[in-house]
Design a protein around this motif. Sequence first.
Motif, short mmCIF file in Angstrom:
data_model
loop_
_atom_site.label_atom_id
_atom_site.label_comp_id
_atom_site.label_asym_id
_atom_site.label_seq_id
_atom_site.Cartn_x
_atom_site.Cartn_y
_atom_site.Cartn_z
N SER A 85 118.76 -0.83 59.55
CA SER A 85 118.53 -1.56 58.30
C SER A 85 119.92 -1.90 57.73
CB SER A 85 117.71 -0.70 57.33
OG SER A 85 117.24 -1.46 56.24
N HIS A 86 120.10 -1.76 56.43
CA HIS A 86 121.38 -2.17 55.82
C HIS A 86 121.87 -1.10 54.85
CE1 HIS A 86 119.43 -3.21 51.89
NE2 HIS A 86 118.38 -3.40 52.68
N ILE A 87 123.18 -1.09 54.58
CA ILE A 87 123.69 -0.15 53.57
C ILE A 87 124.37 -0.88 52.42
CG2 ILE A 87 123.95 1.76 55.23
CD1 ILE A 87 127.03 1.34 54.94
N PHE A 141 117.95 4.26 48.20
CA PHE A 141 117.06 4.25 49.37
C PHE A 141 116.89 2.87 50.03
CE2 PHE A 141 116.07 8.56 48.58
CZ PHE A 141 116.05 8.71 47.21
N ASP A 142 116.95 1.79 49.26
CA ASP A 142 116.79 0.44 49.80
C ASP A 142 117.81 0.21 50.90
OD1 ASP A 142 117.09 -2.91 48.28
OD2 ASP A 142 116.76 -2.25 50.34
N GLY A 143 117.34 0.08 52.13
CA GLY A 143 118.23 -0.14 53.28
C GLY A 143 118.82 1.15 53.82
N ASN A 160 125.32 -7.55 55.02
CA ASN A 160 124.89 -8.43 53.93
C ASN A 160 123.40 -8.74 53.95
OD1 ASN A 160 125.22 -10.11 51.61
ND2 ASN A 160 125.14 -11.90 52.94
N GLU A 161 122.57 -7.71 53.97
CA GLU A 161 121.12 -7.98 53.94
C GLU A 161 120.75 -8.54 52.56
OE1 GLU A 161 118.72 -6.57 51.98
OE2 GLU A 161 117.00 -7.48 52.99
N GLU A 162 121.36 -8.02 51.49
CA GLU A 162 120.86 -8.32 50.15
C GLU A 162 121.08 -9.79 49.74
OE1 GLU A 162 118.95 -6.72 48.55
OE2 GLU A 162 119.17 -4.60 48.92
N GLY A 163 122.10 -10.41 50.23
CA GLY A 163 122.34 -11.80 49.82
C GLY A 163 122.75 -11.90 48.36
N GLU A 169 108.78 0.74 50.26
CA GLU A 169 107.93 -0.44 50.03
C GLU A 169 108.52 -1.39 49.01
OE1 GLU A 169 104.10 0.43 48.31
OE2 GLU A 169 103.86 -1.66 47.74
N GLN A 170 109.14 -0.87 47.98
CA GLN A 170 109.74 -1.65 46.88
C GLN A 170 108.66 -2.32 46.02
OE1 GLN A 170 112.59 -3.90 49.52
NE2 GLN A 170 114.11 -3.00 48.14
N GLY A 171 107.48 -1.83 46.11
CA GLY A 171 106.35 -2.30 45.28
C GLY A 171 105.41 -1.12 45.08
N SER A 206 112.26 -0.82 42.65
CA SER A 206 113.43 -0.93 43.52
C SER A 206 114.32 -2.04 42.98
CB SER A 206 112.99 -1.24 44.95
OG SER A 206 114.12 -1.34 45.81
N HIS A 207 115.52 -2.20 43.60
CA HIS A 207 116.52 -3.12 43.03
C HIS A 207 116.76 -2.72 41.58
CE1 HIS A 207 116.35 -6.67 46.10
NE2 HIS A 207 116.54 -5.49 46.66
N ASN A 208 116.90 -1.39 41.43
CA ASN A 208 117.02 -0.78 40.10
C ASN A 208 117.63 0.60 40.31
OD1 ASN A 208 116.41 0.81 37.79
ND2 ASN A 208 114.87 -0.72 37.21
MN MN Z 1 117.03 -5.06 48.70
#
Ligand code: MN
Length: 437
Positions: free
Chosen positions: A96-98, A107-109, A141-144, A206-208, A395-397
């Motif tokens: 995944s991504h870091i 946790f995201d990535g 650069n997964e997040e963009g 899941e991010q949801g 997520s994204h938080n």
């Molecule tokens: Mn993300």
Amino acid sequence: MTTPPDVSLSTESAPGALRVDGARLWRSLMDLAQIGATPKGGVRRLALTDLDGHGRDLVVGWLRDAGASIEIDGAGNIFATRDGRDGTAAVVLTGSHIDTQPSGGKFDGNYGVLAGLEVLRTLNDAGVVTEHPVGVAIWTNEEGSRFVPVMGGSGAFAGVYTLEHVRQQRDVDGISFGDALDAIGYTGDTLVGERALDAYFEAHIEQGPILEREDKIIGVVTGALGLRWYDCVWTGQDAHAGPTPMEARRDALRGASQMVEAVHALAMRHAPDGRATVGFMQVSPNSRNVVPGRVKMSVDMRHPDDAHLAGMDRELRDAAAAIARDLGLECDLEQVDHVPASRFDSSCVDAVRAATRALGLPHREMVSGAGHDAIYIARVAPTSMIFVPCKDGISHNEIEDARPEHLEAGANVLLHAILARALRSGVTSGPSGIEHG
Ligand code: MN
Ligand code: HGY
Ligand code: MN
């Protein structure tokens, strides 16, 4: 790396009995989260910053300690490989991504990369020799968030973008992806995309809110929403906030404000599957006593059906034209990224479902609302994903949180989905001969 001694799999280390070490996985997550840690308990580790470089250094060190060989390609994608018995067999890859959002979480990535590391550590502890090599990828650069396009590293690997295109992209300060990657020392010499993959599995939160609402521990992910990203620039005229009469103004921020409401109304017309967000806005000159003459904003639109998403695109353009006309502004609306809706490979989805069932974990099938590197890797290899819940679906938080036992469960599903592919043609395995409990 020398292949571990060719041990016959005694009963206690038979693949089906293998389980990851959840405490070790949690420790790795907490240690990595220190790099870019924010006061509210989140992580700010933007792509290709020094912090991203330090995070890469730490995880590459752990992967090397797990005996993996390391390769890096021209986009900075990192590949750690644990040899299998058959050196010619295609690698079964996870990862995944870091890189994170500016106010991202632990946790995201990061979970998907460290769950992959935990799989390697578990195979080493049990002395398992797989037929295929097993690999862990860290995609750039997964997040963009700093550099568009989103999922730029995996997109280059999958041939969606040329390496030159990705390296030329610039952040808001005008720094290019290529210069930033060179500066952290992660421009590798492995050709981008030159790697045969047997399969790719990605574990992710899941991010949801769905898994948590339904008391499920595993999401068997069958695909992902389509996504369109836009840059939208409103141009009016800078003017003095005092002497300029209201009717004489060409206020770019009014255009942007009406566009924010139009974007929301558009998504509501396409609910519940349609999504649209304005997350970025730059007001110029951004001075309290100047009527803004220029506003740059982003639009992120998503839908599981491409035709539907194309319809939303037309509605967005019509709304922008109507607002510009009404307010006497210029509007430049440019699509800057487009990821079609994706469906994952059925044999890989089956492997995830079989491992989940054999482990006796409550689960449901679902489509990902978020973009992931798996979406692009699915274009070049059989792919699927494994979701685990995150607290309140947030997520994204910086408050993003997840339960250690859920992260452990997801890593066990990942382990056995990988083994179902990596062991075949050698040791007997069902989904991987998993034993219950
Ligand atoms: Mn993300
Ligand atoms: O935007 C996305 O869905 C991903 O988190 N980059
Ligand atoms: Mn992610």
